[in-house]
Design a protein around this motif. Sequence first.
Motif, PDB file in Angstrom:
ATOM      1  N   ASN A   1       0.399   8.510  -6.502  1.00  0.00           N
ATOM      2  CA  ASN A   1       1.003   9.828  -6.353  1.00  0.00           C
ATOM      3  C   ASN A   1       2.261   9.773  -5.493  1.00  0.00           C
ATOM      4  O   ASN A   1       2.373   8.937  -4.596  1.00  0.00           O
ATOM      5  N   GLY A   2       3.167  10.700  -5.746  1.00  0.00           N
ATOM      6  CA  GLY A   2       4.305  10.827  -4.849  1.00  0.00           C
ATOM      7  C   GLY A   2       3.854  11.230  -3.458  1.00  0.00           C
ATOM      8  O   GLY A   2       4.150  10.554  -2.475  1.00  0.00           O
ATOM      9  N   ILE A   3       3.109  12.339  -3.375  1.00  0.00           N
ATOM     10  CA  ILE A   3       2.505  12.813  -2.125  1.00  0.00           C
ATOM     11  C   ILE A   3       1.049  13.128  -2.408  1.00  0.00           C
ATOM     12  O   ILE A   3       0.735  13.841  -3.369  1.00  0.00           O
ATOM     13  N   LYS A   4       0.148  12.633  -1.563  1.00  0.00           N
ATOM     14  CA  LYS A   4      -1.278  12.931  -1.681  1.00  0.00           C
ATOM     15  C   LYS A   4      -1.776  13.464  -0.338  1.00  0.00           C
ATOM     16  O   LYS A   4      -1.556  12.836   0.707  1.00  0.00           O
ATOM     17  N   ILE A   5      -2.462  14.622  -0.379  1.00  0.00           N
ATOM     18  CA  ILE A   5      -3.010  15.244   0.831  1.00  0.00           C
ATOM     19  C   ILE A   5      -4.473  15.555   0.546  1.00  0.00           C
ATOM     20  O   ILE A   5      -4.781  16.266  -0.417  1.00  0.00           O
ATOM     21  N   GLU A   6      -5.386  15.045   1.392  1.00  0.00           N
ATOM     22  CA  GLU A   6      -6.807  15.240   1.085  1.00  0.00           C
ATOM     23  C   GLU A   6      -7.674  15.111   2.327  1.00  0.00           C
ATOM     24  O   GLU A   6      -7.203  14.830   3.423  1.00  0.00           O
ATOM     25  N   PHE A   7      -8.971  15.329   2.128  1.00  0.00           N
ATOM     26  CA  PHE A   7     -10.040  15.116   3.099  1.00  0.00           C
ATOM     27  C   PHE A   7      -9.818  15.962   4.367  1.00  0.00           C
ATOM     28  O   PHE A   7      -9.529  15.478   5.438  1.00  0.00           O
ATOM     29  N   LEU A   8      -9.920  17.302   4.172  1.00  0.00           N
ATOM     30  CA  LEU A   8      -9.903  18.245   5.293  1.00  0.00           C
ATOM     31  C   LEU A   8      -8.572  18.256   6.036  1.00  0.00           C
ATOM     32  O   LEU A   8      -8.530  18.513   7.240  1.00  0.00           O
TER      33      LEU A   8
ATOM     34  N   GLU B   1       0.865  -1.183   0.000  1.00  0.00           N
ATOM     35  CA  GLU B   1       0.000   0.000   0.000  1.00  0.00           C
ATOM     36  C   GLU B   1       0.902   1.235   0.000  1.00  0.00           C
ATOM     37  O   GLU B   1       1.902   1.243  -0.710  1.00  0.00           O
ATOM     38  N   SER B   2       0.584   2.274   0.749  1.00  0.00           N
ATOM     39  CA  SER B   2       1.403   3.490   0.716  1.00  0.00           C
ATOM     40  C   SER B   2       2.668   3.331   1.558  1.00  0.00           C
ATOM     41  O   SER B   2       2.702   2.544   2.513  1.00  0.00           O
ATOM     42  N   GLY B   3       3.669   4.106   1.213  1.00  0.00           N
ATOM     43  CA  GLY B   3       4.886   4.081   2.005  1.00  0.00           C
ATOM     44  C   GLY B   3       4.634   4.581   3.415  1.00  0.00           C
ATOM     45  O   GLY B   3       4.916   3.883   4.397  1.00  0.00           O
ATOM     46  N   ILE B   4       4.073   5.798   3.537  1.00  0.00           N
ATOM     47  CA  ILE B   4       3.688   6.382   4.824  1.00  0.00           C
ATOM     48  C   ILE B   4       2.234   6.826   4.709  1.00  0.00           C
ATOM     49  O   ILE B   4       1.873   7.552   3.779  1.00  0.00           O
TER      50      ILE B   4
ATOM     51  N   ALA C   1      10.087   4.674  -2.098  1.00  0.00           N
ATOM     52  CA  ALA C   1      10.066   4.289  -3.508  1.00  0.00           C
ATOM     53  C   ALA C   1       9.369   2.956  -3.721  1.00  0.00           C
ATOM     54  O   ALA C   1       9.338   2.096  -2.836  1.00  0.00           O
ATOM     55  N   HIS C   2       8.794   2.802  -4.920  1.00  0.00           N
ATOM     56  CA  HIS C   2       8.246   1.527  -5.396  1.00  0.00           C
ATOM     57  C   HIS C   2       7.121   0.997  -4.501  1.00  0.00           C
ATOM     58  O   HIS C   2       6.919  -0.217  -4.428  1.00  0.00           O
ATOM     59  N   ASN C   3       6.406   1.887  -3.820  1.00  0.00           N
ATOM     60  CA  ASN C   3       5.240   1.448  -3.049  1.00  0.00           C
ATOM     61  C   ASN C   3       4.022   1.387  -3.968  1.00  0.00           C
ATOM     62  O   ASN C   3       3.932   2.110  -4.968  1.00  0.00           O
ATOM     63  N   ASN C   4       3.053   0.538  -3.599  1.00  0.00           N
ATOM     64  CA  ASN C   4       1.983   0.193  -4.524  1.00  0.00           C
ATOM     65  C   ASN C   4       0.820   1.178  -4.523  1.00  0.00           C
ATOM     66  O   ASN C   4      -0.109   1.019  -5.292  1.00  0.00           O
ATOM     67  N   ARG C   5       0.857   2.188  -3.653  1.00  0.00           N
ATOM     68  CA  ARG C   5      -0.116   3.278  -3.737  1.00  0.00           C
ATOM     69  C   ARG C   5       0.627   4.612  -3.700  1.00  0.00           C
ATOM     70  O   ARG C   5       1.397   4.912  -4.588  1.00  0.00           O
ATOM     71  N   GLN C   6       0.431   5.415  -2.674  1.00  0.00           N
ATOM     72  CA  GLN C   6       1.102   6.704  -2.599  1.00  0.00           C
ATOM     73  C   GLN C   6       2.482   6.537  -1.936  1.00  0.00           C
ATOM     74  O   GLN C   6       2.695   5.643  -1.120  1.00  0.00           O
ATOM     75  N   GLY C   7       3.362   7.463  -2.244  1.00  0.00           N
ATOM     76  CA  GLY C   7       4.594   7.531  -1.460  1.00  0.00           C
ATOM     77  C   GLY C   7       4.291   7.968  -0.044  1.00  0.00           C
ATOM     78  O   GLY C   7       4.582   7.257   0.919  1.00  0.00           O
ATOM     79  N   VAL C   8       3.677   9.145   0.099  1.00  0.00           N
ATOM     80  CA  VAL C   8       3.199   9.661   1.394  1.00  0.00           C
ATOM     81  C   VAL C   8       1.739  10.052   1.201  1.00  0.00           C
ATOM     82  O   VAL C   8       1.407  10.807   0.286  1.00  0.00           O
TER      83      VAL C   8
END
Length: 302
Positions: free
Chosen positions: A119-126, A70-73, A90-97
Amino acid sequence: YEGIELLFGGDSDIINNIFTENFGRGIESEFSSSDKIQSNIISGNNGHGISQENSPYYNITNNTIIDNNESGIFLAENIVGDIISNNFIAHNNRQGVFVYSRSTLNFIVGNFIFNNTENGIKIEFLSHRNTVANNTILNNKANGISIGRPPDFFHTNFTKIFNNSITNNSLNGILVNNSHSNEIIDNDINQNNNGISFISSLQNNITENEITQNNGHGIKLSMSSATIIFNNTIASNLFDGVRLENSNDNNILKNLVERNDFGISLLNSDLNNISGNNASHETAGIGLVDSEINQITLNFLN
């Protein structure tokens, strides 16, 4: 199932361990605070590399976080005050962070984020008032950085994105979607599809970025208003340097826009201010289609 689980604790140091091929997450934290995760190898786990929920003030630094399913962090919910720095992700199966669900005032600084499946970095949901700075973000399969998501009541606002190198991501270097009052300053954004894209976003600031050699537009605004695009270098992008679609009341000021297709183009976009730009060596310096009451002054068009 997890490599290690931290529950209802705090002030622990997790240093110089190897967490690999666990059935669940490499490291999981719930209702724990002020822990340090440093210099670990976290790889090949079936869940996230590191997952936090209701666990503030973590210092996550100098870890190698690779090949997780899944995501790295993953900052899952109500994470405040994390410092995520100097990690190789790197090489994580969803987001990096992935910063999700009311997680605020976190710092993502100085990381190398490479070749993650989404995505490399994804920030969402409030998740408001986070800072993304001094990272190298490249070769991710969706966006380099993705801020926000629809619908309207899931705003993610006041993100600061500065001094990052964002290169060769498959979609946008930076995508801002339904997100307001963000600052994108002094980034190097090149060889992505679009450099920066805004969708349904208000009152954002794009200043002093180098946006070059992208395979689409340098900056694209769709249904976005009250944006300031100031003093950027926007050059050698395959399509337009700055593209506005159904976007009103924006300010495009003192940019160097050169060697794109159109320098600045407007489609169904009204009441914009285009002033003091240098738009040179393009098919057309400025182009307008079905756009009204725009103010175009003091530009150099060659």
